[in-house]
Design a protein around this motif. Structure first.
Motif, short mmCIF file in Angstrom:
data_model
loop_
_atom_site.label_atom_id
_atom_site.label_comp_id
_atom_site.label_asym_id
_atom_site.label_seq_id
_atom_site.Cartn_x
_atom_site.Cartn_y
_atom_site.Cartn_z
N GLU A 131 -20.54 1.47 -21.26
CA GLU A 131 -21.56 1.70 -22.28
C GLU A 131 -21.02 1.37 -23.67
OE1 GLU A 131 -22.71 5.76 -22.71
OE2 GLU A 131 -20.69 6.51 -22.35
N VAL A 132 -21.94 1.00 -24.54
CA VAL A 132 -21.60 0.76 -25.94
C VAL A 132 -21.45 2.12 -26.63
CG1 VAL A 132 -22.44 -0.13 -28.14
CG2 VAL A 132 -22.74 -1.47 -26.06
N VAL A 133 -20.33 2.30 -27.31
CA VAL A 133 -20.07 3.56 -28.01
C VAL A 133 -19.95 3.37 -29.52
CG1 VAL A 133 -18.98 4.64 -26.02
CG2 VAL A 133 -17.57 3.35 -27.64
N GLN A 134 -19.93 2.12 -29.96
CA GLN A 134 -19.79 1.87 -31.41
C GLN A 134 -20.37 0.49 -31.73
OE1 GLN A 134 -15.77 2.34 -32.76
NE2 GLN A 134 -16.24 1.76 -34.88
N ARG A 135 -21.06 0.38 -32.84
CA ARG A 135 -21.61 -0.89 -33.31
C ARG A 135 -21.17 -1.12 -34.74
NH1 ARG A 135 -25.39 1.99 -30.90
NH2 ARG A 135 -26.31 1.25 -28.93
N SER A 136 -20.94 -2.38 -35.10
CA SER A 136 -20.57 -2.74 -36.46
C SER A 136 -21.70 -3.52 -37.12
CB SER A 136 -19.29 -3.58 -36.46
OG SER A 136 -18.21 -2.83 -35.96
#
Length: 253
Positions: A131-136
């Protein structure tokens, strides 16, 4: 490790030409793709617990490369056994997120290869969640891999980053069983030792609210001396009653 090039469903069978496995597809995929996916694995208790097998689920990014994750049973020199988890991403624009358990590169190319040595055993279901846990702001995403045992205990594996060229994950998924000692040795099947007996049931890949559906099954190829002697594959790929993938290897060993 094996890397299967993901393509349209119609091209799935040729892409899996030498490996026992199957293609799946999520029935309804949003244009934005998926940022959370999962798959489960069950090793038959009668399986040979020796180093060499790799059971994996491989997912394609939208318009880019792939990630794969899975289980590798391992045997130690003293006769004891353990397990090894893999978690990798391929292609330029991806990089290591956790330097403790990842290294740059994947199978000799761009990407990141991550791992975790952890005890697991046959006769139990295990799941790997991604899963994605951080986005920039620049569109990069950090993807975590998590190992879940049959009691629901969650263990962090590692993480990697992908840039905006990757997007999220698309609907196409492959599951396969590889006997990786063959990768670095002779490519003549009659000169290869017979694979040890091993049987694994793959849980169908899932995304939140949906389960992937089987598209095509691959029987693999004649690839060791036992297969040559019998004139047929030394493993069987088949669908179960609920549409999951079951692979038995070393059937003539």
């Amino acid at each position: 490790m094996l890397l299967i090039t993901l393509a349209a469903a119609a091209l799935a069978a040729p892409a899996l030409a030498t490996t026992p496995g199957a293609w799946f597809k999520v029935p309804s995929a949003p244009a934005s793709g998926f940022e959370a996916v999962s798959a489960s694995f069950y090793i038959d208790p009668a399986s040979s617990w020796t180093t060499g097998y790799y059971a994996a689920t491989q997912w394609s990014f939208q318009g880019h490369d792939v990630l794969y994750f899975g289980l590798q049973p391992r045997s130690r020199g003293d006769g004891s056994t353990t397990g090894h988890l893999t978690y990798s991403v391929f292609g330029a624009g991806s990089h290591v997120g956790d330097t403790r358990q990842c290294a740059p590169g994947a199978d000799g190319g761009d990407g990141a290869s991550c791992w975790l040595d952890i005890d697991f055993s046959a006769g139990r279901w295990y799941t790997i969640d991604v899963e994605v846990v951080q986005r920039s702001p620049d569109g990069s995403r950090r993807w975590n891999g998590t190992f879940v045992d049959d009691k629901g205990t969650r263990t962090y594996i590692a993480s990697f980053w992908t840039d905006k060229s990757y997007g999220a994950l698309g609907p196409n998924v492959a599951q396969w069983l590889e006997y990786y000692p063959f990768n670095g040795g002779t490519q003549v099947p009659a000169e290869r030792e017979c694979q040890p007996w091993f049987k694994i049931l793959f849980g169908k890949p899932t995304v939140p609210g949906q389960t992937a559906v089987g598209v095509s099954l691959n029987k693999g190829a004649i690839d060791d001396k036992c297969a040559v002697a019998h004139g047929q594959n030394n493993y069987i790929s088949e669908w179960t009653e609920n549409g999951s993938l079951l692979v038995t290897a070393g059937i003539f060993s």
